[in-house]
Scaffold this motif. Sequence first.
Motif, PDB file in Angstrom:
ATOM      1  N   TYR A 186       0.921  -1.033   0.365  1.00 55.38           N
ATOM      2  CA  TYR A 186      -0.543   0.173  -0.294  1.00 55.38           C
ATOM      3  C   TYR A 186       0.559   0.903  -0.141  1.00 55.38           C
ATOM      4  CZ  TYR A 186      -3.866  -2.950   1.608  1.00 55.38           C
ATOM      5  OH  TYR A 186      -5.278  -3.545   0.814  1.00 55.38           O
ATOM      6  N   ASP A 187       2.234   1.094   0.701  1.00 56.03           N
ATOM      7  CA  ASP A 187       2.849   2.281   0.913  1.00 56.03           C
ATOM      8  C   ASP A 187       3.385   2.793  -0.737  1.00 56.03           C
ATOM      9  OD1 ASP A 187       2.348   2.465   3.562  1.00 56.03           O
ATOM     10  OD2 ASP A 187       3.861   1.425   4.045  1.00 56.03           O
ATOM     11  N   ILE A 188       3.944   1.429  -1.418  1.00 54.78           N
ATOM     12  CA  ILE A 188       4.096   2.121  -2.672  1.00 54.78           C
ATOM     13  C   ILE A 188       3.184   2.159  -3.496  1.00 54.78           C
ATOM     14  CG2 ILE A 188       5.282   0.292  -3.912  1.00 54.78           C
ATOM     15  CD1 ILE A 188       6.874  -0.974  -2.459  1.00 54.78           C
ATOM     16  N   VAL A 189       2.001   1.786  -3.447  1.00 55.67           N
ATOM     17  CA  VAL A 189       1.096   2.211  -4.636  1.00 55.67           C
ATOM     18  C   VAL A 189       0.495   3.145  -4.417  1.00 55.67           C
ATOM     19  CG1 VAL A 189       0.244  -0.479  -5.047  1.00 55.67           C
ATOM     20  CG2 VAL A 189      -0.458   1.344  -3.209  1.00 55.67           C
ATOM     21  N   ASN A 190       0.406   3.318  -3.063  1.00 55.01           N
ATOM     22  CA  ASN A 190       0.031   4.518  -2.569  1.00 55.01           C
ATOM     23  C   ASN A 190       1.415   6.447  -3.661  1.00 55.01           C
ATOM     24  OD1 ASN A 190      -2.008   4.248  -1.449  1.00 55.01           O
ATOM     25  ND2 ASN A 190      -1.531   4.009   0.394  1.00 55.01           N
ATOM     26  N   VAL A 191       2.396   5.928  -2.924  1.00 60.63           N
ATOM     27  CA  VAL A 191       3.303   6.485  -4.014  1.00 60.63           C
ATOM     28  C   VAL A 191       3.017   7.052  -5.110  1.00 60.63           C
ATOM     29  CG1 VAL A 191       5.516   7.792  -4.080  1.00 60.63           C
ATOM     30  CG2 VAL A 191       4.310   6.979  -1.721  1.00 60.63           C
ATOM     31  N   LEU A 192       3.020   5.223  -5.955  1.00 59.65           N
ATOM     32  CA  LEU A 192       3.555   5.783  -7.566  1.00 59.65           C
ATOM     33  C   LEU A 192       1.653   5.976  -7.810  1.00 59.65           C
ATOM     34  CD1 LEU A 192       4.595   1.574  -7.196  1.00 59.65           C
ATOM     35  CD2 LEU A 192       5.883   4.225  -7.931  1.00 59.65           C
ATOM     36  N   GLU A 193       0.716   5.888  -7.130  1.00 61.59           N
ATOM     37  CA  GLU A 193      -0.609   6.507  -7.349  1.00 61.59           C
ATOM     38  C   GLU A 193      -0.967   7.641  -7.526  1.00 61.59           C
ATOM     39  OE1 GLU A 193      -3.900   4.940  -5.148  1.00 61.59           O
ATOM     40  OE2 GLU A 193      -5.408   5.821  -6.636  1.00 61.59           O
ATOM     41  N   SER A 194       0.227   8.530  -6.236  1.00 65.87           N
ATOM     42  CA  SER A 194       0.256   9.349  -6.720  1.00 65.87           C
ATOM     43  C   SER A 194       0.647  10.522  -8.141  1.00 65.87           C
ATOM     44  CB  SER A 194       1.186  10.310  -5.383  1.00 65.87           C
ATOM     45  OG  SER A 194       1.607   9.982  -5.621  1.00 65.87           O
ATOM     46  N   LEU A 195       1.663   9.393  -8.154  1.00 62.34           N
ATOM     47  CA  LEU A 195       2.341  10.144  -9.839  1.00 62.34           C
ATOM     48  C   LEU A 195       1.736   9.342 -10.776  1.00 62.34           C
ATOM     49  CD1 LEU A 195       6.277   9.590  -8.315  1.00 62.34           C
ATOM     50  CD2 LEU A 195       4.857  11.897  -8.356  1.00 62.34           C
ATOM     51  N   HIS A 196       0.659   8.971 -10.643  1.00 63.50           N
ATOM     52  CA  HIS A 196      -0.064   8.253 -11.755  1.00 63.50           C
ATOM     53  C   HIS A 196       0.546   7.526 -12.342  1.00 63.50           C
ATOM     54  CE1 HIS A 196      -2.708  12.342 -12.152  1.00 63.50           C
ATOM     55  NE2 HIS A 196      -3.002  11.716 -11.259  1.00 63.50           N
ATOM     56  N   LEU A 197       1.370   6.544 -11.944  1.00 58.20           N
ATOM     57  CA  LEU A 197       2.288   5.682 -12.647  1.00 58.20           C
ATOM     58  C   LEU A 197       1.257   4.551 -12.041  1.00 58.20           C
ATOM     59  CD1 LEU A 197       4.466   7.587 -12.371  1.00 58.20           C
ATOM     60  CD2 LEU A 197       5.973   4.763 -11.468  1.00 58.20           C
ATOM     61  N   VAL A 198       0.362   3.778 -11.214  1.00 58.22           N
ATOM     62  CA  VAL A 198      -1.061   3.168 -11.168  1.00 58.22           C
ATOM     63  C   VAL A 198      -1.902   3.456 -10.750  1.00 58.22           C
ATOM     64  CG1 VAL A 198       1.160   1.421 -10.322  1.00 58.22           C
ATOM     65  CG2 VAL A 198      -0.096   3.337  -9.130  1.00 58.22           C
ATOM     66  N   SER A 199      -2.935   3.595 -10.771  1.00 62.27           N
ATOM     67  CA  SER A 199      -4.336   3.699 -10.524  1.00 62.27           C
ATOM     68  C   SER A 199      -4.876   2.824  -9.610  1.00 62.27           C
ATOM     69  CB  SER A 199      -4.472   3.972 -11.448  1.00 62.27           C
ATOM     70  OG  SER A 199      -5.340   3.246 -12.807  1.00 62.27           O
ATOM     71  N   ARG A 200      -5.672   2.898  -8.792  1.00 64.62           N
ATOM     72  CA  ARG A 200      -6.936   1.776  -8.497  1.00 64.62           C
ATOM     73  C   ARG A 200      -8.289   1.328  -9.481  1.00 64.62           C
ATOM     74  NH1 ARG A 200     -11.060   0.847  -5.518  1.00 64.62           N
ATOM     75  NH2 ARG A 200     -11.071  -0.461  -3.430  1.00 64.62           N
ATOM     76  N   VAL A 201      -7.496  -0.131 -10.169  1.00 64.35           N
ATOM     77  CA  VAL A 201      -9.146  -0.368 -10.726  1.00 64.35           C
ATOM     78  C   VAL A 201     -10.088  -0.773  -9.542  1.00 64.35           C
ATOM     79  CG1 VAL A 201      -7.562  -0.375 -12.526  1.00 64.35           C
ATOM     80  CG2 VAL A 201      -7.958  -2.481 -11.321  1.00 64.35           C
ATOM     81  N   ALA A 202      -9.714  -1.723  -9.151  1.00 63.95           N
ATOM     82  CA  ALA A 202     -10.901  -1.948  -7.975  1.00 63.95           C
ATOM     83  C   ALA A 202     -10.519  -2.859  -6.565  1.00 63.95           C
ATOM     84  CB  ALA A 202     -11.245  -3.800  -8.354  1.00 63.95           C
ATOM     85  N   LYS A 203     -11.199  -3.286  -5.852  1.00 64.64           N
ATOM     86  CA  LYS A 203     -10.143  -3.719  -4.637  1.00 64.64           C
ATOM     87  C   LYS A 203      -9.019  -4.232  -4.750  1.00 64.64           C
ATOM     88  CE  LYS A 203     -13.007  -6.320  -1.900  1.00 64.64           C
ATOM     89  NZ  LYS A 203     -13.688  -6.860  -1.243  1.00 64.64           N
ATOM     90  N   ASN A 204      -8.327  -4.219  -4.236  1.00 65.11           N
ATOM     91  CA  ASN A 204      -7.373  -4.622  -3.887  1.00 65.11           C
ATOM     92  C   ASN A 204      -6.509  -4.641  -6.020  1.00 65.11           C
ATOM     93  OD1 ASN A 204      -5.575  -6.000  -2.524  1.00 65.11           O
ATOM     94  ND2 ASN A 204      -7.333  -8.136  -1.802  1.00 65.11           N
ATOM     95  N   GLN A 205      -6.735  -4.067  -6.943  1.00 64.02           N
ATOM     96  CA  GLN A 205      -6.389  -4.086  -7.789  1.00 64.02           C
ATOM     97  C   GLN A 205      -6.237  -2.758  -7.666  1.00 64.02           C
ATOM     98  OE1 GLN A 205      -6.290  -6.800 -10.128  1.00 64.02           O
ATOM     99  NE2 GLN A 205      -6.337  -7.899  -8.130  1.00 64.02           N
ATOM    100  N   TYR A 206      -4.891  -3.035  -8.593  1.00 62.36           N
ATOM    101  CA  TYR A 206      -3.590  -1.378  -9.379  1.00 62.36           C
ATOM    102  C   TYR A 206      -3.811  -1.758 -10.828  1.00 62.36           C
ATOM    103  CZ  TYR A 206      -4.342   1.159  -4.950  1.00 62.36           C
ATOM    104  OH  TYR A 206      -4.466   1.464  -3.983  1.00 62.36           O
ATOM    105  N   GLY A 207      -4.163  -1.215 -11.419  1.00 67.46           N
ATOM    106  CA  GLY A 207      -3.130  -0.339 -12.629  1.00 67.46           C
ATOM    107  C   GLY A 207      -2.001  -0.105 -13.257  1.00 67.46           C
ATOM    108  N   TRP A 208      -1.438  -0.726 -13.827  1.00 68.19           N
ATOM    109  CA  TRP A 208       0.073  -0.163 -13.742  1.00 68.19           C
ATOM    110  C   TRP A 208       0.000   0.758 -15.202  1.00 68.19           C
ATOM    111  CZ3 TRP A 208       4.529   0.832 -11.973  1.00 68.19           C
ATOM    112  CH2 TRP A 208       5.383   0.966 -12.176  1.00 68.19           C
ATOM    113  N   HIS A 209       0.698   1.992 -15.826  1.00 63.00           N
ATOM    114  CA  HIS A 209       0.258   2.555 -16.211  1.00 63.00           C
ATOM    115  C   HIS A 209       1.872   3.059 -17.078  1.00 63.00           C
ATOM    116  CE1 HIS A 209      -3.867   3.397 -15.985  1.00 63.00           C
ATOM    117  NE2 HIS A 209      -3.642   4.079 -14.502  1.00 63.00           N
TER     118      HIS A 209
END
Length: 900
Positions: A186-209
């Motif tokens: 979570y810590d990682i994806v949250n940061v990555l998400e803040s930069l739009h490298l990933v985005s949450r697509v569903a529960k427990n699921q993120y999309g890699w951009h």
Amino acid sequence: MEVNCLTLKDLINPRQARLDFTIEDGENAQKENIFVDRSRMAPKTPIKNEPIDLSKQKIFTPERNPITPVKLVDKQQVEPWTPTANLKMLISAASPDIRDREKKKGLFRPIENKDDAFSDSLQLDVGDSAVDEFEKQRPSRKQKSLGLLCQKFLARYPSYPLSTEKTTISLDEVAVSLGVERRRIYDIVNVLESLHLVSRVAKNQYGWHGRHSLPKTLRTLQRLGEEQKYEEQMAYLQQKELDLMDYKFGERRKDGCPDSQDQQLLDFSEPDYPSSSANSRKDKSLRIMSQKFVMLFLVSKTKIVTLDVAAKILIEESQDTPDHSKFKTKVRRLYDIANVLTSLALIKKVHVTEERGRKPAFKWIGPVDFSSSDEELVDVSASVLPELKRETYGKIQVCAKQRLARYGSFNTVQTSERIQRKVSSEPSSPCREQGSGGYSLEIGSLAAVYRQKIEDNSQAKAFASKRVVPPASSLDPVLPVDSDYCVNPLAHQVFSVAQTDLQAFSMQNGLNGKVGVPLTSPTSDMESLKPALIAGQPLVYVPSASLFMLYGSLQEGLSPDSASEIDSRSSEVPAASEPSFTPSAQKRLCVERKLQEDEPAAKRQSQEFEDSPLSLVMPKKSSGSTDLASPKSTGNRGSMPLEDAHVNSQLLVAEEVSGKAAANCFTSAECGNPSKNIDTEKPSKENESTKEPSLLQCLYVQSPAGINGFNVLLSGSQTPHAMGPSSGQLPSFSVPCMVLPSPTLGPFSVLYSPAMPSPISSAPGTLPNTVPVSFSLPGLGSTAHLLLSPAAMVNPKSSTLPSADPQLQSQPSLNLSPVMSRSHHLIQPDSPVYMGHPVSAVQQSPAPVTPKSTRRTHRETFFKTPGSLGDPVLRRRERNQSRNTSSAQRRLEIPSGGPD
DNA sequence: GGCTCCCGCCAAGAC
DNA sequence: GTCTTGGCGGGAGCC
């Protein structure tokens, strides 16, 4: 004792481990990390464990048990577990659930570790003694750091995924594979998400951009940071040298920190975030904190941010009581964020020496010139307006289908299918029943090959360094948008690369993408597969069916309705349109995710797939394109401030979409909304026309042979007859430029059509279009000449559809605005090219006869031919482009329902 | 001894 | 109520 020995052994040697003990060990393993997990895996997955065992057994022979019980016992005795470890063990033993969970995790860890050299080295390099072995097996603190974990995480995914790639990240899976708790992920994806490298697509699921949109995101963050006056705040704090103990939240304000500023920050953080409460859980999320942290770097002149300053600012914004505890907590979080950002090579650890000693700090080492980076081109980003897409998509699809019907195929199957689906779902579309589609994989396949080639040669940012640094103003979110958007998937996939390449060339030559920049000679190398960009020669695209491409910078592709909607959306529902760029910084940053979250995951995913082929490519702007463009684009679109990234983005998107649509529709008058009145868009165009000539609408007809066979007929609406097949023979379109099949034309001179009657170009600001411009195309042959139509060049704005064809003009989908906005800056009225001087530049890229067209062309309309492209730079750019496209595609959220 | 930051509890939030 | 998400801070490791 016996149990302990077995446990240790189990940890070290999977083979010897017994399930009974393994369970217990599992707890320890989890807590102590990956290395332990392996042991667990051994029993169940011998193969996977094998490597581990071997490595561990460096000193042991395979025949022998990797680890001798005795040594283990000794080791344990000598090296007792830490209190924490012991406690964990006890807990594990006492808790079946924990054991099971740990065991489960352990089962998957070997998979990850097996390929993890680092991990292996750390865990497998066992010392001569059992003690050393044991110690070594225990990952050090650093080895378990979030930074390394993040690196492992990032290693799992391509930095610049192909457009066709759609990577979904399962947090559970990743956690298991990396051998860590999901919490860490979570810590990682949250940061990555803040930069739009990933985005949450569903529960427990993120999309890699990937990093496609990183430049854009950074640019936005920079803007937001500037808006929030973070720089001032940092300066203030630094100047005061407020340390943790001295920090007084209230005092600061009294000391001069303007209330308005503080209020601004509050506003920034409160309303725009998902949660209305400044102190809400989400407001304190790592994601937001990460974005703010990044903002600090971006606005800082020194690009160095000390943690204490960052923490203070964050505390202040969060309205937390600035006590030591809060400060400490913030710093911890900042470390977490910093670890991830460091893994992304965006920052690096440094120390700032101050009066009170050395302070931990980080220095930004990531891209600074976002506007000129390759990635920027690429990514339109997720922030593309959903509504707009909805609206325009259908139109575009319709046009695309028509074009497909006429010209055959140049789209990938996937795209074709998508288009068909879209079209079929659009009952009202006039074009709906036209054409079916003969779609071919030919081009798509080539594109894929090219992309792959580029991917293999990944040096995504190398190009950026070569570019001319655009003015600061160029950071304006409004960027030129490639028109390849969806109508011609192929175009955007392949052409965009070419465009980028051209732009790159231009920039390298210090022309900032202006027309007339001599292109480097096409390196006919193995990459000849791609269209070659020959210096002094026009860019040629070879469609699979010798077809055409158009390009145009049709302005105002959107129908009035669309435009109005856009405007209204911009003002009314900015967040929805572009989460990342809403006026409110916080909001902007969070909206995107919020939107995504609001949508059912399934729906989102489906949309993504649907959209994948559609990608808005934002060509990196050439110099300062945004600044100039802003005024123009925004002028008639809405009252939104130019500075507003959100609005700009929307506009860009809209323009791009429309532009593409227009491009694609040129062949069919029927496509689009007849009701649309070009005139309605003239006002906005007028300004542009004066500044930019632009819009070059050029169709390229090329013979498969390559450039030599290149034939371009410009000003199609004008006098095609002079050069080749009658207009009737060619697809009719309102665009001033026409493309003729090369075979039919043969080498020919492109004649400039002096006065192309452009009903729209009458705008006061428009440049005189009476100046004929003749370009010789050496590369094409002595006989080759490009004839430019003044109208096309001169009045981009008004030129929505110069074509005499009422139908075409009426088409809402035809919108060249994107081009125009870009070209603003790019082409100056006094530009030689613009003026119609014979320009070598033109020669460089046939497609773009006019400055604008040139840019446009290279950006959007290149067809890659297997033989033509050789320049590594081009390839790289192409790759980037494709990446961008893919990224954009992912982000585009177009309702399956299609436009209303 | 201070800096780092792992670790995991546990509560908010989502479903 | 269950599960997901992630705020939070203790405290161990590192320098």
